[in-house]
Scaffold this motif. Sequence first.
Motif, short mmCIF file in Angstrom:
data_model
loop_
_atom_site.label_atom_id
_atom_site.label_comp_id
_atom_site.label_asym_id
_atom_site.label_seq_id
_atom_site.Cartn_x
_atom_site.Cartn_y
_atom_site.Cartn_z
N ARG A 33 58.98 8.70 105.14
CA ARG A 33 59.22 10.13 104.96
C ARG A 33 57.92 10.79 104.54
O ARG A 33 57.09 10.19 103.87
N LYS A 34 57.76 12.05 104.90
CA LYS A 34 56.55 12.79 104.52
C LYS A 34 56.57 13.14 103.04
O LYS A 34 55.54 13.25 102.40
N ARG A 35 57.74 13.34 102.49
CA ARG A 35 57.87 13.61 101.07
C ARG A 35 59.12 12.88 100.57
O ARG A 35 60.05 12.65 101.33
N PRO A 36 59.13 12.49 99.31
CA PRO A 36 60.29 11.75 98.81
C PRO A 36 61.53 12.65 98.72
O PRO A 36 61.42 13.86 98.62
N ARG A 37 62.68 12.03 98.78
CA ARG A 37 63.93 12.78 98.60
C ARG A 37 63.96 13.39 97.20
O ARG A 37 63.38 12.85 96.27
N LEU A 38 64.71 14.47 97.06
CA LEU A 38 64.98 14.97 95.73
C LEU A 38 65.75 13.89 94.98
O LEU A 38 66.57 13.18 95.59
N LEU A 39 65.52 13.76 93.70
CA LEU A 39 66.19 12.69 92.95
C LEU A 39 67.71 12.79 93.05
O LEU A 39 68.39 11.78 93.14
N GLN A 40 68.23 14.00 93.05
CA GLN A 40 69.68 14.14 93.11
C GLN A 40 70.26 13.74 94.47
O GLN A 40 71.45 13.52 94.59
N ALA A 54 65.20 12.17 110.20
CA ALA A 54 65.03 12.13 111.65
C ALA A 54 63.56 12.29 112.03
O ALA A 54 63.07 11.64 112.95
N GLU A 55 62.83 13.13 111.30
CA GLU A 55 61.42 13.34 111.58
C GLU A 55 60.55 12.17 111.16
O GLU A 55 59.40 12.08 111.56
N SER A 56 61.11 11.28 110.34
CA SER A 56 60.32 10.13 109.90
C SER A 56 60.26 9.07 111.00
O SER A 56 59.78 7.97 110.78
N ASP A 57 60.75 9.42 112.19
CA ASP A 57 60.66 8.58 113.39
C ASP A 57 61.50 7.32 113.29
O ASP A 57 61.17 6.29 113.83
N ILE A 58 62.61 7.41 112.57
CA ILE A 58 63.52 6.27 112.52
C ILE A 58 64.93 6.79 112.33
O ILE A 58 65.14 7.70 111.55
N MET A 69 77.78 25.45 100.04
CA MET A 69 76.89 25.79 101.15
C MET A 69 75.45 25.37 100.84
O MET A 69 74.74 24.87 101.72
N ALA A 70 75.01 25.53 99.59
CA ALA A 70 73.67 25.11 99.20
C ALA A 70 73.53 23.59 99.31
O ALA A 70 72.51 23.08 99.79
N ARG A 71 74.55 22.84 98.90
CA ARG A 71 74.53 21.38 99.02
C ARG A 71 74.47 20.96 100.48
O ARG A 71 73.74 20.02 100.83
N GLU A 72 75.21 21.65 101.34
CA GLU A 72 75.18 21.32 102.76
C GLU A 72 73.81 21.58 103.36
O GLU A 72 73.31 20.79 104.16
N ARG A 73 73.17 22.70 102.98
CA ARG A 73 71.82 23.00 103.48
C ARG A 73 70.83 21.94 103.02
O ARG A 73 69.98 21.49 103.79
N GLU A 74 70.94 21.52 101.75
CA GLU A 74 70.07 20.47 101.22
C GLU A 74 70.27 19.16 102.00
O GLU A 74 69.31 18.49 102.35
N TRP A 75 71.54 18.83 102.24
CA TRP A 75 71.87 17.59 102.94
C TRP A 75 71.32 17.63 104.37
O TRP A 75 70.76 16.65 104.86
N GLU A 76 71.48 18.77 105.05
CA GLU A 76 70.96 18.90 106.41
C GLU A 76 69.44 18.79 106.44
O GLU A 76 68.88 18.17 107.35
N ALA A 77 68.77 19.38 105.45
CA ALA A 77 67.31 19.28 105.38
C ALA A 77 66.88 17.83 105.15
O ALA A 77 65.91 17.36 105.75
N ASP A 78 67.64 17.11 104.33
CA ASP A 78 67.33 15.71 104.07
C ASP A 78 67.53 14.87 105.33
O ASP A 78 66.70 14.00 105.66
N LEU A 79 68.59 15.14 106.07
CA LEU A 79 68.82 14.41 107.32
C LEU A 79 67.74 14.73 108.34
O LEU A 79 67.29 13.85 109.08
#
Length: 144
Positions: free
Chosen positions: A122-129, A88-92, A74-84
Amino acid sequence: MTSQAPKPHKFVTKQPRKIIPEEDYQSTLAHIVTRDFYPALPGLRRDAAIIEARGRGDIAGAVAIRRAARKEEMAREREWEADLKEDAESDIGMGDSLVRTADGTVVRGKTDNIDNYAKGIRKRPRLLQNETITGFHARVTSED
């Protein structure tokens, strides 16, 4: 006839690579490789641990392992959704690009011409993982 080197891409800026400890580098790279190339491996490890706990007669331990695995998933899914969401917010959008037309205006569209391609920022870089292997190697290096 002389061969000329291709012109460098005008949108690409080389970002300095961050130096991280060797242990962090290896564990993050192992996480990325497992996620991208062996996605069933964490589930197989979980199942093996549950079977081992049941074999010892530790039913409570098997239940605890299953609950911990569910929380991690569930934590991985939340992380993945936040990354997506960040993408989406990066306007592309996925597969979209910004295309510079002949008159110099920039419009959303698809292109095969690398000279007309620009990425959304992106406003901030992805987490390395959460990076791809290519993105990981472009952003970091180990202490060695």
